[in-house]
Motif scaffolding. Structure first.
Motif, PDB file in Angstrom:
ATOM      1  N   LEU A  37     -16.795 141.917 -14.411  1.00 48.98           N
ATOM      2  CA  LEU A  37     -15.569 142.394 -15.046  1.00 48.98           C
ATOM      3  C   LEU A  37     -15.815 143.809 -15.551  1.00 48.98           C
ATOM      4  CD1 LEU A  37     -12.721 141.837 -16.414  1.00 48.98           C
ATOM      5  CD2 LEU A  37     -14.001 141.067 -18.409  1.00 48.98           C
ATOM      6  N   LYS A  44     -18.486 148.242  -9.632  1.00 53.51           N
ATOM      7  CA  LYS A  44     -18.356 146.873  -9.087  1.00 53.51           C
ATOM      8  C   LYS A  44     -18.433 146.865  -7.563  1.00 53.51           C
ATOM      9  CE  LYS A  44     -14.272 146.241 -11.041  1.00 53.51           C
ATOM     10  NZ  LYS A  44     -14.043 147.563 -11.668  1.00 53.51           N
ATOM     11  N   GLU A 162     -12.055 142.231  -6.071  1.00 58.39           N
ATOM     12  CA  GLU A 162     -10.701 142.264  -6.647  1.00 58.39           C
ATOM     13  C   GLU A 162      -9.747 141.384  -5.829  1.00 58.39           C
ATOM     14  OE1 GLU A 162      -9.869 144.141  -9.385  1.00 58.39           O
ATOM     15  OE2 GLU A 162     -11.434 145.679  -9.480  1.00 58.39           O
ATOM     16  N   THR A 193     -15.305 140.427  -8.195  1.00 61.69           N
ATOM     17  CA  THR A 193     -15.149 141.504  -9.161  1.00 61.69           C
ATOM     18  C   THR A 193     -13.696 141.547  -9.587  1.00 61.69           C
ATOM     19  OG1 THR A 193     -14.372 143.260  -7.726  1.00 61.69           O
ATOM     20  CG2 THR A 193     -16.735 142.864  -7.728  1.00 61.69           C
ATOM     21  N   THR A 194     -13.468 141.997 -10.785  1.00 65.06           N
ATOM     22  CA  THR A 194     -12.093 142.093 -11.261  1.00 65.06           C
ATOM     23  C   THR A 194     -12.019 143.032 -12.448  1.00 65.06           C
ATOM     24  OG1 THR A 194     -10.187 140.821 -12.032  1.00 65.06           O
ATOM     25  CG2 THR A 194     -12.330 140.085 -12.813  1.00 65.06           C
ATOM     26  N   HIS A 195     -10.827 143.600 -12.663  1.00 64.34           N
ATOM     27  CA  HIS A 195     -10.644 144.227 -13.971  1.00 64.34           C
ATOM     28  C   HIS A 195      -9.525 143.522 -14.738  1.00 64.34           C
ATOM     29  CE1 HIS A 195      -8.218 146.878 -11.293  1.00 64.34           C
ATOM     30  NE2 HIS A 195      -7.347 146.784 -12.278  1.00 64.34           N
ATOM     31  N   TYR A 196      -9.148 142.341 -14.232  1.00 69.65           N
ATOM     32  CA  TYR A 196      -8.191 141.509 -14.974  1.00 69.65           C
ATOM     33  C   TYR A 196      -8.965 140.504 -15.811  1.00 69.65           C
ATOM     34  CZ  TYR A 196      -4.711 142.997 -11.501  1.00 69.65           C
ATOM     35  OH  TYR A 196      -3.885 143.709 -10.700  1.00 69.65           O
ATOM     36  N   MET A 197      -8.759 140.553 -17.121  1.00 66.49           N
ATOM     37  CA  MET A 197      -9.529 139.624 -17.947  1.00 66.49           C
ATOM     38  C   MET A 197      -9.091 138.178 -17.706  1.00 66.49           C
ATOM     39  SD  MET A 197      -8.023 139.959 -21.662  1.00 66.49           S
ATOM     40  CE  MET A 197      -6.286 139.919 -21.953  1.00 66.49           C
ATOM     41  N   GLU A 199      -8.381 136.906 -14.952  1.00 61.63           N
ATOM     42  CA  GLU A 199      -9.081 136.469 -13.753  1.00 61.63           C
ATOM     43  C   GLU A 199     -10.544 136.132 -14.082  1.00 61.63           C
ATOM     44  OE1 GLU A 199      -7.804 137.528  -9.823  1.00 61.63           O
ATOM     45  OE2 GLU A 199      -9.363 139.040  -9.921  1.00 61.63           O
ATOM     46  N   ALA A 200     -11.115 136.926 -14.975  1.00 57.73           N
ATOM     47  CA  ALA A 200     -12.505 136.688 -15.368  1.00 57.73           C
ATOM     48  C   ALA A 200     -12.640 135.338 -16.070  1.00 57.73           C
ATOM     49  CB  ALA A 200     -12.992 137.815 -16.270  1.00 57.73           C
ATOM     50  N   ILE A 206     -19.767 135.554 -16.492  1.00 56.88           N
ATOM     51  CA  ILE A 206     -19.395 136.913 -16.106  1.00 56.88           C
ATOM     52  C   ILE A 206     -20.391 137.939 -16.646  1.00 56.88           C
ATOM     53  CG2 ILE A 206     -16.892 136.608 -15.836  1.00 56.88           C
ATOM     54  CD1 ILE A 206     -16.421 137.504 -18.567  1.00 56.88           C
ATOM     55  N   ILE A 208     -20.158 141.802 -17.860  1.00 61.93           N
ATOM     56  CA  ILE A 208     -19.237 142.899 -18.152  1.00 61.93           C
ATOM     57  C   ILE A 208     -19.960 144.179 -17.794  1.00 61.93           C
ATOM     58  CG2 ILE A 208     -17.913 144.094 -19.932  1.00 61.93           C
ATOM     59  CD1 ILE A 208     -17.504 141.507 -21.349  1.00 61.93           C
TER      60      ILE A 208
END
Ligand SMILES: Nc1ncnc2c1ncn2[C@@H]1O[C@H](COP(=O)(O)OP(=O)(O)OP(=O)(O)O)[C@@H](O)[C@H]1O
Ligand SMILES: [Mg+2]
Length: 328
Positions: A37, A44, A162, A193-197, A199-200, A206, A208
């Motif tokens: 994340l 990422k 993502e 990988t994600t930058h949506y919390m 989704e994490a 995870i 960070i």
């Protein structure tokens, strides 16, 4: 027994003097859903590309499914499925043809191909649309087809960069139902990988990542515990009196500086509210319970919000409502 399917030790990768991945180490165990994340540019995709043998690190080592990514490219590639961050389907072909091409590239025996294609299309509920051109699919359908394609050669590990970027919340949930279902049915490890919390939150563990460095790594619940409790915000007819009463009734609360409301931290907010309402001799106007989110964790660790940095320009262009994808 050590049952790690991904082992990463001190990876470093720079581009023209800019350090994209800065001494990153972590392990992923068999069957785990593990997520990276972090905001845009955190490193990422660069890490995924190294693990998938698409990019060489400057230093450090990585093993995927037991194979050194620098020495056993072919074996690594055979044992993984990869869903790229950028769309990578040929939209002039049908869903079926896209899968057929992948099956051919991966040397899936001809006798097996059809059965597996039917199976993965069913898994992502695209059987009915298999023979339509991908151009006519919705964004969510395209993403599901990419996931199906990633599963076609029965990988041990599925890398998803993502997986739901740019999709609406409903479609995101839909895709997550498939991922969780898949995890239950198959012996598969998922690295995403994600930058949506939000989704994490689906991940079992995870890391960070920010500016190329892992700044925390744990289960989402443990990470949120770092924040140290829920925050209650209260408005009353007489805040000064209420504040005093709260402190004498519940000496364990931690008052927070806040001009407009009474804010304080408690360990279990939901259980704290009923006695608060019963005990307080001042009329309550509103009450709000905030449970820590991964955003709060990121904020605490970096002083910034993941969202602040939002999507980069290309991403927002790519997903502009009237625009065509800018990158393929
Ligand atoms: N091929 C490249 N050439 C030059 N710089 C690159 C290249 N690939 C990545 N970078 C840089 O490395 C850093 C990390 O990029 P990376 O794509 O790994 O980030 P990310 O976490 O995947 O971001 P996003 O959430 O936007 O996908 C960024 O500063 C980026 O500009
Ligand atoms: Mg990326």
């Amino acid at each position: 027994m050590n049952d790690n399917v991904i082992t990463v030790d001190s990876l470093v990768k720079s581009f023209n003097g800019v350090v994209a991945v800065n001494d990153v180490s972590f392990d992923v165990s068999r069957g785990e859903i593990f997520g990276f994340l972090g905001p845009n540019g955190a490193g990422k995709t660069t890490t995924i590309n190294i693990l998938c043998t698409l990019l060489k690190p400057d230093s450090g080592r990585a093993f995927v499914n037991g194979y050194d990514v620098l020495k056993y490219k072919h074996e690594v590639r055979e044992s993984i499925g990869l869903v790229f961050q950028d769309p990578s389907l040929d939209d002039r072909l049908t869903g079926w043809e896209n899968l057929e091409f992948h099956a051919y590239v991966y040397h899936i025996p001809k006798t097996e191909r059809k059965r597996r294609m039917i199976e993965v299309l069913d898994m992502v509920a695209l059987t009915d649309r298999a023979h339509d051109l991908v151009r006519t699919y919705s964004g969510g359908m395209k993403r599901r087809l990419e996931i199906a394609r990633g599963l076609l050669h029965y990988p041990h590990i599925l890398f998803l960069d993502e997986p739901t970027i740019g999709l609406d919340p409903q479609t995101r949930n839909y895709i997550w139902n498939y991922i969780e279902d898949l995890k239950k049915r198959e012996e598969i490890t998922i690295f995403l990988t994600t930058h949506y919390m939000e989704e994490a939150e689906h991940c079992e563990r995870i890391a960070i990542i920010d500016r190329g460095k892992i700044i925390a790594m744990d289960t989402p619940d443990n990470l949120k515990r770092m924040i140290g409790g829920d925050v209650i915000r209260l408005k009353t007819k007489d805040d000064n009196r209420a504040r005093k009463e709260i402190l004498s009734l519940f000496p364990q609360v931690e008052m927070l500086p806040d001009k407009d409301t009474i804010s304080f931290k408690v360990s279990k907010g939901d259980e704290f509210i009923p006695p608060l309402i019963r005990g307080l001799g001042v009329e309550i106007i509103s009450i709000n319970l905030h449970r820590p989110t991964l955003d709060d964790v990121f904020l605490k660790l970096t002083g910034r919000e993941i969202r602040e940095e939002g999507m980069d320009e290309t991403a927002s262009l790519r997903f502009a409502p009237f625009g065509r994808p800018t990158r393929r």
